[in-house]
Structures are given as structure tokens and as C-alpha cells.
Design a protein around this motif. Structure first.
Motif, mmCIF file in Angstrom:
data_model
loop_
_atom_site.group_PDB
_atom_site.id
_atom_site.type_symbol
_atom_site.label_atom_id
_atom_site.label_comp_id
_atom_site.label_asym_id
_atom_site.label_seq_id
_atom_site.Cartn_x
_atom_site.Cartn_y
_atom_site.Cartn_z
ATOM 1 N N VAL A 125 -2.481 -4.751 -4.644
ATOM 2 C CA VAL A 125 -1.939 -3.952 -3.541
ATOM 3 C C VAL A 125 -2.121 -4.763 -2.266
ATOM 4 N N LYS A 164 0.780 5.733 -6.865
ATOM 5 C CA LYS A 164 0.736 5.159 -5.524
ATOM 6 C C LYS A 164 -0.724 4.820 -5.243
ATOM 7 N N ALA A 209 0.844 -1.194 0.000
ATOM 8 C CA ALA A 209 0.000 0.000 0.000
ATOM 9 C C ALA A 209 0.880 1.245 0.000
ATOM 10 N N ARG A 252 -6.442 -1.718 -1.103
ATOM 11 C CA ARG A 252 -5.871 -3.066 -1.075
ATOM 12 C C ARG A 252 -6.670 -4.025 -1.946
#
Length: 142
Positions: free
Chosen positions: A141, A116, A60, A120
Motif C-alpha cells: 500500500v 480497502k 491507500a 501503508r
């Protein structure tokens, strides 16, 4: 005579409603309409976006890159105009949501976007810009 006018008006109204329903079905046939204010482009000159992620699995908020190029379909030597903005989109439920990650293409049509993600699990991503969208990328993620 009045009954005939009412029956004729009802028939015309029914025809108009049916024509609208058929038009709506054609409009939702899966062929994307050009964005508002843009004319439909000839398929030979329509841009295509490629996209490749530098990582398949990330933690993450770990940074990775999505890079690719914006070119015209059929291998045309003419690229999409330099400075064309490309934006990251993420599938959330049934909708594609535009994320605040945008950049402009270089003179060569290339781009490299820093990403980024915090959501999740399996993330479906794509790049949109210049009237085209890239194939879907998958990033997990953890």
C-alpha cells in the motif's frame, strides 16, 4: 516416616510439573488445534482455502479484490459447505488480526471479497474460514 511422605509428595509434584511442561511443549509444536467446539478433522476431508489478489500494489484506501475457493484437500469433489463464512486477516506485528471484511462462500465454494487497506507499506494478508487458512498474500500500500 513423615520425611518419606514429604519426599514422595515432592517427587509426585515434580513429575506432575514435568508432565505439564512436556504436554505444553507438545501443544505448542506448531500443529494448529481445532477451534473450540470443533473436533479434529481427517486430513483427507479438511478444507483448504485458496486466495488471489487482483492487485499487488495499491494506493491507500484503493479498492481491490481477493478471490478464491474453499475446497477439501486432495482434490475432493466435495466443497466446503455453501455459506461458510470467510474472513480477511492482516498480520500486525507478530499477530494475525481479523479485519471487518467477511462474506459467505457461494454454492460452488467460491468467494470474492472487496478490500480497502490504509496501513501503508507491505501488508501480509490471508483468508480464514471453515477451519482453514489460505496461504499468505502480500500487497504493498503506497
Amino acid at each position: 516416616m513423615d520425611r518419606f511422605r514429604r519426599a514422595s509428595a515432592a517427587a509426585l509434584l515434580t513429575a506432575a510439573v514435568l508432565a505439564g511442561a512436556v504436554g505444553g511443549a507438545v501443544a505448542s509444536s506448531g500443529v494448529p488445534a481445532p477451534p473450540s467446539g470443533e473436533r479434529a478433522q481427517d486430513p483427507a476431508t479438511r478444507p483448504a482455502l485458496s486466495a488471489h489478489a487482483t492487485a499487488r500494489d495499491v494506493a491507500a484506501w484503493e479498492e481491490f479484490r481477493i478471490h478464491g475457493s474453499a475446497r477439501n484437500i486432495h482434490g475432493s469433489a466435495r466443497n466446503v459447505g455453501s455459506g461458510t463464512p470467510v474472513t480477511l486477516q492482516q498480520k500486525q506485528g507478530e499477530r494475525w488480526v481479523t479485519l471487518p471484511a467477511t462474506m459467505r462462500t457461494a454454492d460452488s465454494g467460491e468467494y470474492s471479497l472487496r478490500v480497502k487497506l490504509g496501513m501503508r507499506g507491505d501488508n501480509a494478508l490471508r483468508i480464514a474460514g471453515g477451519g482453514a487458512v489460505s496461504p499468505v498474500l502480500r500487497t504493498v500500500v503506497g
